[in-house]
Design an enzyme around this catalytic site. Structure first.
Site, PDB file in Angstrom:
ATOM      1  N   SER A   1      -9.345   2.247   2.418  1.00 25.58           N
ATOM      2  CA  SER A   1      -8.285   2.933   1.716  1.00 25.58           C
ATOM      3  C   SER A   1      -7.257   1.996   1.082  1.00 25.58           C
ATOM      4  O   SER A   1      -6.359   2.457   0.367  1.00 25.58           O
ATOM      5  CB  SER A   1      -7.562   3.884   2.687  1.00 25.58           C
ATOM      6  OG  SER A   1      -7.003   3.169   3.787  1.00 25.58           O
TER       7      SER A   1
ATOM      8  N   LYS B   1       0.836  -1.208   0.000  1.00 27.08           N
ATOM      9  CA  LYS B   1       0.000   0.000   0.000  1.00 27.08           C
ATOM     10  C   LYS B   1       0.871   1.258   0.000  1.00 27.08           C
ATOM     11  O   LYS B   1       1.890   1.310   0.695  1.00 27.08           O
ATOM     12  CB  LYS B   1      -0.911  -0.038   1.225  1.00 27.08           C
ATOM     13  CG  LYS B   1      -1.960   1.068   1.295  1.00 27.08           C
ATOM     14  CD  LYS B   1      -2.870   0.848   2.498  1.00 27.08           C
ATOM     15  CE  LYS B   1      -3.953   1.917   2.604  1.00 27.08           C
ATOM     16  NZ  LYS B   1      -4.871   1.673   3.740  1.00 27.08           N
TER      17      LYS B   1
ATOM     18  N   SER C   1     -10.619  -0.493   6.150  1.00 28.96           N
ATOM     19  CA  SER C   1      -9.791  -0.244   4.976  1.00 28.96           C
ATOM     20  C   SER C   1      -9.092  -1.472   4.421  1.00 28.96           C
ATOM     21  O   SER C   1      -8.597  -1.431   3.291  1.00 28.96           O
ATOM     22  CB  SER C   1      -8.750   0.839   5.280  1.00 28.96           C
ATOM     23  OG  SER C   1      -9.376   2.099   5.404  1.00 28.96           O
TER      24      SER C   1
END
Length: 494
Positions: free
Chosen positions: A153, A78, A177
């Site tokens: 996210s 990420k 997320s």
């Protein structure tokens, strides 16, 4: 043979057996990203040349007789994790040139385990959305339907896995997320118990990478199978060597049961603050039916379940009180004025969000005390049950919504609109008390979109929901490739 959708476990076995090299796997992954990611936009920061070098080094290490858990496996990370030499922006334009010089502790653990990092995956602005788009890197599309979000996210990581861009990824979770993108993209994710996995180096740009103990947020693994989640969690789990790791060593308990017939499961699909959409309810029921068919003891109600309305309010208070801690003084004063104008009998989550944004330390302490009561309630529940099955969000992936007024957005649940952030209540059910939760695929909606559910387990007994996820995968199936990777086209091109 094409390896892109093979499990990490299968790839590791193939590498050990000499069926394939890390260089071959890495080149295939890079070629796939270069071919398909123009339409998906999941890998926002490629690192292909260093990945090729790492793959060559992995093959050389194996040639010397070395073996490590992830040796030679292509993975993604990420964007919010620090990777030395690559930008960490959290999607914020003012930090587009921020380049850390040190890897986050989890990136270091991936490398130490032998993983080949292909690059970084896209995120929303400041990690504060259930979607993944920002001014720097643009919009990430759901591989199942490019008109819809992959979630956020950690949406870039989930989209990358669904599209076959690497076998594993790492993300983070405070508002679902990890779990929401897994649910939207049809992959697996695990939100670890709070504090189980060190997070140093997963920090906003320019913030020092210090070994802090987070209040709600965790970092965790994403994969295409339940067993791969366990493989990656075993690499990630453990205290930070700068703090707790000085004196503590990790010893996660084994799963409570090995057979499905021994599990005691509570299934819930109704929440007092928001309806559950029919597609998600059907997914929960598919899982419940599979549990019953496998001999598990399943119940739908118990007086032991902590109050869901109070849990959602507490989660909202703790989440939003932290989210504005560094707001400018004038913005904070505007919030105070708005909060003072609320009616005393307004108990909506919108009101809870606004009041929490101007919490005093005393207010936060009172909320934290109530959280401890909920944690004790969960301990009592898990004396009678082994896991809780429930939704992750009320709907499958929704169409892109780039309205900058997040508090003004709405989510459509079977034709009824709710405040956008109300859909966080299911994710918050595990986040607020710090419980582990595994997101698992539970079939497709009538529109052909993935639907997932979460399996919430007892604190620090992460292997229990992970084992349950593995057993469910055997009964109802797990990840399936999106239509275009089964010989068709994305839904928006049909």
């Amino acid at each position: 043979m094409e390896w892109s959708f093979e499990t990490a476990e299968r790839l590791a076995a193939a590498l050990r057996a000499g069926e394939v090299t890390s260089v071959e796997l890495t080149e295939e992954a890079i070629a796939r990203i270069e071919r398909d990611d123009k339409a998906i936009n999941a890998v926002c920061v490629p690192d292909f040349e260093r990945a090729r070098a790492a793959a060559r080094a992995a093959d050389e290490a194996r040639g010397r007789g070395e073996d490590r858990p992830l040796l030679g496996l292509p993975v993604t990370v990420k964007e919010s994790y620090d990777v030395a030499g690559l930008p960490t922006t959290w999607g914020m334009p003012q930090y587009r040139d921020h380049v850390p010089v040190e890897d986050a502790v989890q990136v270091s653990r991936l490398r130490a385990a032998g993983a080949v990092v292909l690059g970084k995956t896209n995120v929303p602005l400041g990690l504060q959305d259930l979607q993944s788009f920002n001014e720097i890197y643009g919009t990430t599309n759901n591989p199942w339907d490019h008109a819809r979000t992959p979630g956020g996210s950690s949406g870039g990581s989930a989209a990358a896995l669904a599209a076959g861009f690497g076998s594993l990824s790492i993300g983070s979770d405070i508002g679902g997320s990890l779990r929401t993108p897994a649910h939207f993209c049809g992959v697996y994710a695990h939100k670890p118990t709070l504090g189980l996995v060190a997070s140093r180096g997963m920090v906003p740009p320019t913030a020092p990478a210090l070994p802090v103990d987070l209040d709600l947020a965790v970092v965790g693994p994403m994969a295409r199978t339940a067993r791969d989640l366990t493989l990656l969690l075993d690499v990630m789990a453990g205290p930070d060597p700068l703090t707790h790791g000085v004196a503590h060593h990790l010893a996660l308990p084994l799963a409570r049961h090995r057979r499905l017939s021994d599990f005691r499961i509570l299934v819930i699909d109704e929440h007092p603050f928001i309806a559950t959409g029919s597609a998600v309810r059907a997914g929960v029921n598919r899982v419940a039916d599979a549990l019953v068919d496998g001999g598990a003891h399943v119940e739908r109600r118990t007086p032991l379940l902590p109050d869901l309305a109070e849990a959602a309010t507490l989660y909202t208070q703790l989440l939003f009180s932290g989210s504005v801690a560094r707001f400018p003084v004038d913005a904070y004063e505007q919030l105070r004025t708005r909060a003072a104008g609320l009616s005393d009998d307004d108990l909506s989550l919108d009101a809870a969000r606004l009041r929490a944004m101007v919490f005093s330390h005393r207010d936060w302490m009172e909320a934290n005390d109530r959280r401890e009561l909920h944690r004790h309630g969960w301990r009592q529940l898990f004396a009678q049950f082994d896991a809780v099955v429930c939704p992750i969000t009320p709907t499958p992936a929704f169409p892109h919504d780039h309205d900058p007024d997040l508090l003004g957005r709405r989510i459509d649940v079977d034709g009824v609109e709710y405040p956008f952030f109300d859909q966080l209540v299911w994710a918050g059910l595990a986040t607020m008390p710090g419980l582990p939760a595994t997101a698992v695929p539970a079939g497709l909606s009538p529109e052909g979109l993935p639907v997932g559910v979460q399996l919430i387990g007892p604190m620090f007994e992460d292997r229990t929901p992970l084992r349950l996820a593995e057993l469910l995968e055997q009964r109802i199936g797990g990840f399936r490739a999106p239509a275009q990777d089964r010989g068709g086209l994305p839904r928006t091109q049909l």
